[in-house]
Design an enzyme around this catalytic site. Structure first.
Site, PDB file in Angstrom:
ATOM      1  N   THR A 142       5.954   1.119   8.112  1.00 42.06           N
ATOM      2  CA  THR A 142       4.625   0.700   8.168  1.00 42.06           C
ATOM      3  C   THR A 142       4.501  -0.343   9.458  1.00 42.06           C
ATOM      4  O   THR A 142       5.248  -1.102   9.496  1.00 42.06           O
ATOM      5  CB  THR A 142       4.166   0.038   6.966  1.00 42.06           C
ATOM      6  OG1 THR A 142       4.044   0.823   5.876  1.00 42.06           O
ATOM      7  CG2 THR A 142       2.646  -0.470   7.007  1.00 42.06           C
ATOM      8  N   ARG A 152       5.529  -8.617   7.755  1.00 42.28           N
ATOM      9  CA  ARG A 152       4.359  -9.090   8.176  1.00 42.28           C
ATOM     10  C   ARG A 152       3.237  -8.583   7.872  1.00 42.28           C
ATOM     11  O   ARG A 152       2.047  -8.754   7.865  1.00 42.28           O
ATOM     12  CB  ARG A 152       4.391  -9.050   9.953  1.00 42.28           C
ATOM     13  CG  ARG A 152       4.023 -10.563  10.421  1.00 42.28           C
ATOM     14  CD  ARG A 152       4.690 -10.826  11.814  1.00 42.28           C
ATOM     15  NE  ARG A 152       4.839  -9.569  12.523  1.00 42.28           N
ATOM     16  CZ  ARG A 152       4.357  -8.971  13.663  1.00 42.28           C
ATOM     17  NH1 ARG A 152       3.138  -9.331  14.088  1.00 42.28           N
ATOM     18  NH2 ARG A 152       4.991  -8.107  14.146  1.00 42.28           N
ATOM     19  N   GLU A 193       8.357  -0.956   0.919  1.00 46.42           N
ATOM     20  CA  GLU A 193       9.399  -0.903   1.964  1.00 46.42           C
ATOM     21  C   GLU A 193      10.884  -1.145   1.579  1.00 46.42           C
ATOM     22  O   GLU A 193      11.705  -0.438   1.975  1.00 46.42           O
ATOM     23  CB  GLU A 193       8.941  -1.750   3.023  1.00 46.42           C
ATOM     24  CG  GLU A 193       7.630  -1.725   3.903  1.00 46.42           C
ATOM     25  CD  GLU A 193       7.220  -2.421   5.056  1.00 46.42           C
ATOM     26  OE1 GLU A 193       8.128  -3.419   5.197  1.00 46.42           O
ATOM     27  OE2 GLU A 193       6.314  -2.180   5.698  1.00 46.42           O
TER      28      GLU A 193
HETATM   29  C1  5RP Z   1       5.517  -4.343   8.060  1.00 51.99           C
HETATM   30  C2  5RP Z   1       6.788  -4.746   8.625  1.00 51.99           C
HETATM   31  C3  5RP Z   1       6.566  -4.030  10.250  1.00 51.99           C
HETATM   32  O1  5RP Z   1       7.828  -3.112  10.352  1.00 51.99           O
HETATM   33  C4  5RP Z   1       7.153  -5.105  10.986  1.00 51.99           C
HETATM   34  O2  5RP Z   1       6.061  -6.025  10.952  1.00 51.99           O
HETATM   35  C5  5RP Z   1       7.177  -4.660  12.592  1.00 51.99           C
HETATM   36  O3  5RP Z   1       5.961  -3.970  13.029  1.00 51.99           O
HETATM   37  P1  5RP Z   1       5.709  -3.420  14.347  1.00 51.99           P
HETATM   38  O4  5RP Z   1       6.295  -2.314  14.401  1.00 51.99           O
HETATM   39  O5  5RP Z   1       4.159  -3.381  14.322  1.00 51.99           O
HETATM   40  O6  5RP Z   1       6.146  -4.354  15.432  1.00 51.99           O
HETATM   41  O7  5RP Z   1       7.792  -5.111   8.388  1.00 51.99           O
HETATM   42  O8  5RP Z   1       5.730  -5.001   6.819  1.00 51.99           O
END
Ligand code: 5RP
Length: 232
Positions: A29, A99, A106
């Site tokens: 995600t 985040r 996940e």
């Molecule tokens: C979501 C995550 C995402 O993989 C992490 O925040 C990275 O996000 P992005 O690919 O938009 O930089 O852990 O829970």
């Protein structure tokens, strides 16, 4: 014709190129995971035959829009490859994630996979976990005060995550609240991982220790160059 890709796209394309017919693929995600979903869909159009399982509602929708075959989470006990982004990657290949709001799925997919490919750009490489972001800790809503107190005793400081508008509390897709906690940098991340795993009322947390198989680090400045680190 040359295709100019950003760093995240480049890492995503590389991961998609490693996927083989018949595999069950976990979809992460976030913006980088989205690039992977697009790259996988492109490979499917070229004849690749895979099944996917998504770590979130947004990734489920994206995969469906692009015509990827999907399997329900509840029908699987293991998968071949999980591909996701990360917020931080340490030199030991420990990750900080979460985040977004889908930490539980996940981590389940990361743990259930034979291979876990992590896609990042260089901004995600850190010396220590927690360097740039607080550690997200999902808590059972009714227990958040007790959990916060327990985590303060472990040396953490922080508060409940708010919604983007700031007038409500953020809730994960699992229905949990999130504590964003900062810890003293002297605390070893392996110890912290174990301590957080042992706190009653913690649903999950964002430290992914000993789970990543390979980190693919995209590079903005060079078109098709990929770099990666692999665990031994
Ligand atoms: C979501 C995550 C995402 O993989 C992490 O925040 C990275 O996000 P992005 O690919 O938009 O930089 O852990 O829970």
């Amino acid at each position: 014709m040359s295709i100019v890709m950003n760093a995240k796209q480049q890492a995503a394309r590389h991961a998609a190129s490693l996927i083989k017919d018949g595999m069950i693929i976990g979809l992460g995600t976030g913006s980088t995971a989205n690039y992977f979903i697009e790259a996988l869909a492109l490979r499917q159009q070229q004849g690749l035959d895979v099944s996917t399982v998504a770590s979130s509602v947004v990734s489920t929708i994206k995969a469906a829009e692009l015509g990827l075959k999907q399997v329900g989470f509840e029908y699987l006990s293991s998968i071949d490859v999980y591909v996701d982004g990360a917020d931080e990657v340490s030199p030991e290949l420990t990750l900080l994630k979460g985040r977004g709001s889908d930490l539980v799925r996940e981590k389940l997919l990361a743990r259930a996979s034979d291979q876990f490919y992590v896609l990042v750009d260089k901004s995600k490489l850190v010396d220590r976990i927690g360097q740039n972001f607080p550690i997200p800790i999902e808590v059972m809503p009714f227990a958040w005060q007790i959990v916060l107190e327990s985590i303060k005793k472990l040396g953490g400081e922080g508060q409940l995550r708010k919604t983007a508008s700031g007038d409500g509390l953020a809730m994960t897709s699992h229905g949990s609240l999130v504590l964003d906690m900062i810890f003293d940098e002297a605390i070893d991340v392996r110890d912290l991982n174990n301590m957080l795993n042992a706190v009653p009322g913690v649903v999950e947390h964002g430290i992914f220790e000993q789970l990543a198989t390979a980190i693919f680090i995209g590079n903005d400045h060079s078109e098709l160059e990929q770099q990666w680190k692999e665990t031994s």
